[in-house]
Design an enzyme around this catalytic site. Structure first.
Site, PDB file in Angstrom:
ATOM      1  N   GLU A 109      49.494   3.226   4.174  1.00  0.00           N
ATOM      2  CA  GLU A 109      49.519   2.936   2.899  1.00  0.00           C
ATOM      3  C   GLU A 109      48.160   2.376   2.404  1.00  0.00           C
ATOM      4  OE1 GLU A 109      53.290   0.369   3.679  1.00  0.00           O
ATOM      5  OE2 GLU A 109      54.062   1.173   1.980  1.00  0.00           O
ATOM      6  N   GLU A 129      58.318   2.538   8.797  1.00  0.00           N
ATOM      7  CA  GLU A 129      59.416   1.537   8.342  1.00  0.00           C
ATOM      8  C   GLU A 129      60.813   1.624   8.607  1.00  0.00           C
ATOM      9  OE1 GLU A 129      56.756   2.635   6.809  1.00  0.00           O
ATOM     10  OE2 GLU A 129      55.458   1.028   6.121  1.00  0.00           O
TER      11      GLU A 129
HETATM   12  N1  T1G Z   1      52.286  -5.599  14.140  1.00  0.00           N
HETATM   13  C1  T1G Z   1      52.124  -6.466  15.103  1.00  0.00           C
HETATM   14  N2  T1G Z   1      51.838  -6.233  16.373  1.00  0.00           N
HETATM   15  C2  T1G Z   1      52.009  -4.607  17.060  1.00  0.00           C
HETATM   16  C3  T1G Z   1      52.225  -3.857  15.776  1.00  0.00           C
HETATM   17  C4  T1G Z   1      52.299  -4.199  14.406  1.00  0.00           C
HETATM   18  N3  T1G Z   1      52.582  -3.326  13.467  1.00  0.00           N
HETATM   19  N4  T1G Z   1      52.114  -2.564  16.400  1.00  0.00           N
HETATM   20  C5  T1G Z   1      51.975  -2.781  17.738  1.00  0.00           C
HETATM   21  N5  T1G Z   1      51.662  -4.172  18.184  1.00  0.00           N
HETATM   22  C6  T1G Z   1      51.442  -4.731  19.256  1.00  0.00           C
HETATM   23  C7  T1G Z   1      52.551  -4.637  20.200  1.00  0.00           C
HETATM   24  O1  T1G Z   1      53.602  -5.460  19.977  1.00  0.00           O
HETATM   25  C8  T1G Z   1      51.783  -4.896  21.540  1.00  0.00           C
HETATM   26  O2  T1G Z   1      51.597  -6.027  21.653  1.00  0.00           O
HETATM   27  C9  T1G Z   1      50.488  -4.015  21.306  1.00  0.00           C
HETATM   28  O3  T1G Z   1      50.414  -4.122  19.858  1.00  0.00           O
HETATM   29  C10 T1G Z   1      50.522  -2.659  21.979  1.00  0.00           C
HETATM   30  O4  T1G Z   1      51.421  -1.913  21.178  1.00  0.00           O
HETATM   31  C11 T1G Z   1      54.147  -3.030   4.401  1.00  0.00           C
HETATM   32  C12 T1G Z   1      56.124  -3.432   6.227  1.00  0.00           C
HETATM   33  C13 T1G Z   1      50.831   1.353  17.267  1.00  0.00           C
HETATM   34  C14 T1G Z   1      52.380   3.282  18.199  1.00  0.00           C
HETATM   35  O5  T1G Z   1      56.031   0.284  12.789  1.00  0.00           O
HETATM   36  O6  T1G Z   1      54.866   2.043  16.943  1.00  0.00           O
HETATM   37  O7  T1G Z   1      53.471  -1.715   7.807  1.00  0.00           O
HETATM   38  O8  T1G Z   1      53.434  -6.824  23.268  1.00  0.00           O
HETATM   39  O9  T1G Z   1      52.681  -1.563  23.445  1.00  0.00           O
HETATM   40  O10 T1G Z   1      52.782   2.009  23.305  1.00  0.00           O
HETATM   41  O11 T1G Z   1      55.135  -0.812   4.459  1.00  0.00           O
HETATM   42  O12 T1G Z   1      52.798  -0.231  18.856  1.00  0.00           O
HETATM   43  O13 T1G Z   1      51.183  -5.912  24.237  1.00  0.00           O
HETATM   44  O14 T1G Z   1      51.464  -8.394  22.861  1.00  0.00           O
HETATM   45  O15 T1G Z   1      53.361  -0.736  21.406  1.00  0.00           O
HETATM   46  O16 T1G Z   1      50.376   2.369  22.586  1.00  0.00           O
HETATM   47  C15 T1G Z   1      54.731  -0.518  10.537  1.00  0.00           C
HETATM   48  C16 T1G Z   1      54.390  -0.366  15.372  1.00  0.00           C
HETATM   49  C17 T1G Z   1      54.966  -2.005  10.584  1.00  0.00           C
HETATM   50  C18 T1G Z   1      54.097   0.611  14.005  1.00  0.00           C
HETATM   51  C19 T1G Z   1      51.244   1.779  19.889  1.00  0.00           C
HETATM   52  N6  T1G Z   1      54.290   0.061  11.685  1.00  0.00           N
HETATM   53  N7  T1G Z   1      53.985  -0.150  16.430  1.00  0.00           N
HETATM   54  O17 T1G Z   1      52.033   2.051  20.853  1.00  0.00           O
HETATM   55  O18 T1G Z   1      51.424   0.133  22.497  1.00  0.00           O
HETATM   56  S1  T1G Z   1      55.933  -2.347   9.044  1.00  0.00           S
HETATM   57  C20 T1G Z   1      54.870   0.384  12.875  1.00  0.00           C
HETATM   58  C21 T1G Z   1      53.949   0.946  17.434  1.00  0.00           C
HETATM   59  C22 T1G Z   1      54.593  -1.978   7.755  1.00  0.00           C
HETATM   60  C23 T1G Z   1      54.431  -1.934   5.323  1.00  0.00           C
HETATM   61  C24 T1G Z   1      55.570  -2.067   6.488  1.00  0.00           C
HETATM   62  C25 T1G Z   1      53.228   1.072  18.376  1.00  0.00           C
HETATM   63  C26 T1G Z   1      51.779   1.816  18.373  1.00  0.00           C
HETATM   64  P1  T1G Z   1      52.035  -6.883  23.164  1.00  0.00           P
HETATM   65  P2  T1G Z   1      52.300  -1.136  22.063  1.00  0.00           P
HETATM   66  P3  T1G Z   1      51.775   1.762  22.343  1.00  0.00           P
END
Ligand code: T1G
Length: 696
Positions: A109, A129
């Site tokens: 976004e 999301e």
């Molecule tokens: N926020 C905070 N921490 C995150 C994070 C996030 N969005 N994504 C990953 N982490 C942390 C995760 O907990 C782990 O931490 C470390 O990063 C490595 O992740 C307004 C409201 C990006 C594909 O849904 O899908 O934006 O446990 O182990 O397997 O519209 O992480 O090691 O301490 O998963 O290589 C939308 C979620 C948010 C993406 C990487 N975004 N993340 O995968 O590593 S909502 C998502 C993932 C949003 C807006 C809305 C995956 C990854 P720790 P990992 P990975």
């Protein structure tokens, strides 16, 4: 982890070009500090008369994985992402985003609010999301439909799918595909704007083409699903407002987003996301994993073939042994067939398939496993057979090799005691099909060494599996709890509910399949063998339902025999097996049971309460480290509805006091079965929750 002193956003001026870099490892999540720093950076450079173009990129592994999930459910801290993105879009100075790695959610976004996007090969973009029970709440549902066709916007947003760099360019999400490092491409893109080769434009100035018929059809299809999760529906509705002026559409998007932010689905799905990561936090996490390159697999049956396939796909070399050459060759052919499937599904190409098969050796006897770093035994579930194998492995395998059993319930301590190296013995309980199911129960015996446990978790990460640490008991975490709550389905069947009604009730709340359909799929003979094994130790006072035994005695084991509870001869939806219905009634008559009606919510309540009760005992006994570990087991191994977050997350929604009351009520019928676990009573008495225990 991130150094607290490092700035999360940096600015560099290079002549007419302003470079902004996000540097918030591990994934450039946009928490409050990043939002504020981004807003300040854009405001500063947009107000600098010397700067004619701004390029924005991410340091590290990706541009940005979106909003900081850890902030959800807490009091919002300004600036909000939409405020930052509106300021970016309003910038008088053109702003270009350079996308690399996984650019997701708010990260995409952010990119959509800039005036052009350049993407690097290998990048993936998405708006996942809905997988968190939300919708893109920072302009995604309003800006994406202005850049791509409506059907593409609906598909990307309502599924949360990731798309690769080429498709992103082809659809119009990105303007250009360019090679190089993010800063290199950022500079090049900035000069492309200055040289007139890349035309910046405000996304908000583009009008979206909203075909109401297409939108209505998509919404109707989403509403027809069971359960009809709200996030994809509201996301589609929000896209429907993209025909309005941007500011108006953004307001409507925000309202729908905030509704979802308060929903149980959002809490459950975020809990599921956290569960997959929380289980990595084990007591042995500081131990250094042992070297792991070559793995031996003993047994070429379904499990051995699945495990070997998964190991090969993780890049390991595998030696699979059987009791005879022809059996080993048959296993090799089945592994090749599994890899053919992966090629057909586009997961791997033919060259990769060949390379993986070249990493497979087959043999007879345990001698070929002498140099393996790890051996996984996946033979018949018979303790004597396993004790003999582990005794032979002990004499053949090199020092430091890890000896693992794939048993689904047998005592790993007894198996370890058959060797001179119990510190190297561990349980690796894979779930069938092992090259598909993500759950791996890592069963830690009394003498298993910490580095052996750490090695198992390292292996799980390489196999992209969700490893959950388990203590030793009959059935470990998942199968032990399943054995308990599965009985309550049989009790309800004998008391008057039909197996169709029970399956339908549980599928209605989101289980992939109901318990009777699962029995037919897995093969009823497996459960039959388990019941016969446990018969000698089954308490005489325990209510025992013989319906399944009667069906098995007919040789009806489910899909594998064409019939079980249901018929599987023809195509089309499953039909109840009339002979099974006859057996059900005959068993009720034999026991003098007058069948009673069951409402669907009572079926679900009894089933969930039984699951939660045994799960509480598993936590209480320390078999599972935390409640969230049990949730992970059921989310990744048992088809538990993801939006409910797992059995013990769901338990917190019901409340411990209500659960205790339910069990005490049910106990008036089956006192031996329905007993209140001590832990549940403690939570009820203290007003604490399983979520509180997860924080301890
Ligand atoms: N926020 C905070 N921490 C995150 C994070 C996030 N969005 N994504 C990953 N982490 C942390 C995760 O907990 C782990 O931490 C470390 O990063 C490595 O992740 C307004 C409201 C990006 C594909 O849904 O899908 O934006 O446990 O182990 O397997 O519209 O992480 O090691 O301490 O998963 O290589 C939308 C979620 C948010 C993406 C990487 N975004 N993340 O995968 O590593 S909502 C998502 C993932 C949003 C807006 C809305 C995956 C990854 P720790 P990992 P990975």
């Amino acid at each position: 982890m991130k150094d607290q002193n490092q700035p999360v956003v940096t600015i560099r001026r290079e002549g007419p070009v302003g470079l902004i870099a996000i540097a918030n490892p591990p994934v450039n999540a946009m928490g409050a500090a990043v939002r504020q720093a981004l807003l300040d950076a854009v405001t500063e450079l947009d107000g600098d008369a010397d700067i004619q173009v701004i390029a924005l990129y991410g340091e590290g592994r990706c541009f940005s994985a979106g909003a900081d999930i850890r902030e959800f459910g807490k009091t919002p801290v300004p600036p909000r992402l939409p405020d930052v993105f509106d300021r970016i879009e309003a910038s008088e100075t053109p702003i270009i985003a350079v996308l690399h790695g996984t650019t997701l959610g708010g990260g995409l976004e952010l990119a959509l609010s800039t005036h052009a996007r350049v993407i690097l090969p290998g990048a993936q973009v998405g708006l996942p999301e809905v997988k968190l029970g939300l919708l893109p709440g920072a302009g995604g549902t309003q800006r994406l439909p202005r850049l791509v066709a409506l059907r593409s916007a609906l598909d990307i947003i309502t599924t949360g799918k990731f798309i690769d760099a080429e498709e992103a360019r082809d659809l119009g999400v990105a303007d250009l595909l360019a090679e190089g490092t993010p800063p290199e491409v950022a500079r090049a893109a900035a000069y492309a704007v200055l040289d007139g080769k890349l035309t910046p434009r405000r996304t908000g100035d583009i009008s979206a083409q909203i075909d109401q018929a297409v939108l209505d059809q998509t919404i109707a299809e989403l509403q027809a699903r069971r359960p009809a999760l709200q996030a994809p529906i509201k996301a589609a509705q929000s896209i429907g407002h993209a025909g309005l002026p941007l500011a108006e559409g953004l307001q409507k998007e925000r309202a729908l987003f905030l509704e979802l932010m308060e929903s149980d689905d959002r809490q459950g799905l975020i809990h599921a996301f956290a569960a997959e990561r929380a289980v990595r936090r084990i007591p042995e996490a500081e131990a250094t994993p042992r070297t792991l390159n070559s793995v031996g697999v003993i047994g070429g049956g379904t499990m051995g073939v699945g495990i070997a396939t998964a190991l090969l796909q993780a890049g390991l070399s595998v030696t699979l042994i059987e009791t005879a050459q022809d059996r080993a060759e048959a296993a090799q052919a089945n592994i090749a067939r599994n890899l053919d499937g992966a090629v057909k599904r586009g997961k791997i190409d033919a060259a990769t398939r060949k390379r993986l098969l070249d990493a497979l050796q087959i043999g007879v006897g345990v001698e070929p496993l002498a140099d393996a770093d790890l051996v996984i035994e996946a033979v018949f579930e018979d303790m004597d057979v396993k004790l003999d194998i582990f005794s032979r492995l002990d004499g053949v395998c090199k020092a430091g090799a890890i000896l693992a059993t794939n048993t689904s319930y047998l005592d790993v301590n007894r198996i370890a005691a058959a060797t001179s190296r119990p510190q190297d013995v561990i349980g690796l309980h894979f779930f069938s099909p092992a090259h598909v199911m993500r759950l791996l129960e890592v069963v830690v015996a009394d003498k298993t060494a910490p580095d052996a446990v750490a090695t198992a978790f390292d292996l799980a990460g390489r196999m992209k599996k969700v490893a959950v640490r388990s203590g030793v008991c009959d059935g470990f975490i998942g199968n032990r709890i399943l054995a308990h709550y599965r009985k309550v389905a049989d009790y309800m069947l004998e008391d008057g509910a039909s197996f169709e009604q029970i399956d339908r009730a549980l599928e209605g709340v989101g289980f992939a399949m109901g318990p009777f359909a699962v029995s037919d799929l897995a093969g009823m003979d497996i459960g039959w063998a388990t019941r016969k094994r446990k018969a000698p130790t089954r308490p005489a006072s325990e209510r025992y339902v013989e319906i399944a035994d009667r069906i098995c005695e007919q040789g009806w084991f489910g899909r594998k025999t064409g019939r079980g509870y249901y018929l599987y001869e023809g195509a089309g939806p499953r039909q109840p097996n009339p002979d099974a219905l006859t057996i059900v009634q005959a068993e009720r008559d034999r026991k003098g049971i007058t069948p009673r009606d069951f409402a669907e919510d009572e079926i679900v309540a009894r089933y969930m309460t039984a699951m939660i009760a045994e799960a509480a005992r598993v936590v209480e006994e320390g078999i599972a480290l935390r409640p969230i570990d049990v949730d992970a087991v059921f989310l990744f191994g048992y088809g538990f509805p993801r939006h409910l977050g797992g059995p013990l997350n769901h338990a917190d929604r019901i409340g411990a006091a209500e659960l205790v009351a339910r069990i005490e009520g049910y106990a008036t019928e089956d006192a031996d079965y329905w007993q209140v676990p001590d832990l549940l009573r403690q939570l009820a008495d203290t007003g604490r929750s399983f979520a509180d225990l997860n924080k301890e």
